[in-house]
Design a protein around this motif. Structure first.
Motif, PDB file in Angstrom:
ATOM      1  N   ILE A   1      16.070  48.248  82.027  1.00  0.00           N
ATOM      2  CA  ILE A   1      15.433  47.637  80.849  1.00  0.00           C
ATOM      3  C   ILE A   1      16.379  46.626  80.218  1.00  0.00           C
ATOM      4  N   GLN A   2      17.654  46.976  80.146  1.00  0.00           N
ATOM      5  CA  GLN A   2      18.640  46.069  79.581  1.00  0.00           C
ATOM      6  C   GLN A   2      18.745  44.797  80.425  1.00  0.00           C
ATOM      7  N   ALA A   3      18.735  44.948  81.752  1.00  0.00           N
ATOM      8  CA  ALA A   3      18.796  43.792  82.648  1.00  0.00           C
ATOM      9  C   ALA A   3      17.573  42.900  82.435  1.00  0.00           C
ATOM     10  N   LYS A   4      16.420  43.520  82.242  1.00  0.00           N
ATOM     11  CA  LYS A   4      15.182  42.772  82.000  1.00  0.00           C
ATOM     12  C   LYS A   4      15.291  41.978  80.699  1.00  0.00           C
ATOM     13  N   VAL A   5      15.826  42.603  79.668  1.00  0.00           N
ATOM     14  CA  VAL A   5      15.991  41.944  78.371  1.00  0.00           C
ATOM     15  C   VAL A   5      16.954  40.764  78.502  1.00  0.00           C
ATOM     16  N   ILE A   6      18.029  40.939  79.249  1.00  0.00           N
ATOM     17  CA  ILE A   6      19.003  39.862  79.443  1.00  0.00           C
ATOM     18  C   ILE A   6      18.345  38.671  80.147  1.00  0.00           C
ATOM     19  N   HIS A   7      17.519  38.955  81.163  1.00  0.00           N
ATOM     20  CA  HIS A   7      16.797  37.881  81.856  1.00  0.00           C
ATOM     21  C   HIS A   7      15.841  37.169  80.899  1.00  0.00           C
ATOM     22  N   GLU A   8      15.170  37.942  80.057  1.00  0.00           N
ATOM     23  CA  GLU A   8      14.221  37.360  79.102  1.00  0.00           C
ATOM     24  C   GLU A   8      14.934  36.448  78.108  1.00  0.00           C
TER      25      GLU A   8
END
Length: 201
Positions: free
Chosen positions: A90-97
């Motif tokens: 989830i954190q990786a997804k947020v960073i990409h966003e």
């Protein structure tokens, strides 16, 4: 600086990595993300910010809320249980966003250098300094004793390196994994930021 430039800063505890990131943000006029990521991750994971804070960059992988993996909860589906691995994704997804929401931005820690490694203009830097200098900085900035500062450095560096090594399969602090290694004790915060600005052009 090229458009869509991502600056990722990894740092030893007490080396001033966050201060370098904040100064870069001020000088370049681009967003800076460190603890600000917490609220986004908490919202997307449906967990409290306190929970996310206690588990980010933590060296705990094999437990779910201190319950060993493999334990079954009556009436609870496995996919509903928040594991450290799920939280990392989830954190990786947020960073990409966040990286896609701005022309350019800065990230500190959270394995952003590896998460965004395929980004065309992603630069990674590792800020470090001798332990004695980090102890001095923490005594001044955190108001702790030298003994407490030394203990905090040892614990936090271990947690960050273990977390990074586990999730990225790359060695934290290995010069080969970064564009530049910067000794902030020699450069100071101002010059460290200038070195990065000059490097990214």
């Amino acid at each position: 600086m090229k458009k869509n430039t991502i600056i990722c800063i990894s740092r030893e505890y007490g080396s001033g990595g966050r201060a370098v990131g904040e100064l870069l943000s001020e000088k370049l006029g681009i967003p800076f993300y460190d603890k600000e990521i917490l609220s986004r991750v908490a919202k997307e994971s449906d967990m409290s910010e306190e929970f996310v804070k206690n588990h980010e960059e933590s060296a705990t992988y094999s437990h779910i809320l201190n319950v060993p993996i493999g334990h079954r909860f009556p009436g609870v589906e496995t996919e509903e249980i928040m594991t450290p691995e799920k939280l990392f994704m989830i954190q990786a997804k947020v960073i990409h966003e966040l990286a896609s929401e701005h022309d350019s931005c800065i990230f500190v820690g959270r394995c952003a250098d590896v998460v965004l490694k395929d980004h065309e203009n992603c630069y990674s830097f590792f800020i470090h300094s001798p332990v004695k200098d980090r102890i001095k900085r923490l005594v001044e900035t955190e108001g702790v004793s030298e003994r407490q500062a030394k203990k905090m450095i040892k614990q936090t560096d271990w947690e960050r390196s273990s977390y990074h090594n586990y999730y990225t399969k790359q060695k934290w602090g290995d010069p080969g994994n970064y564009d530049l290694m910067i000794n902030s004790a020699r450069t100071g915060i101002e010059k460290a930021a200038k070195i990065i600005i000059d490097y990214i052009g």
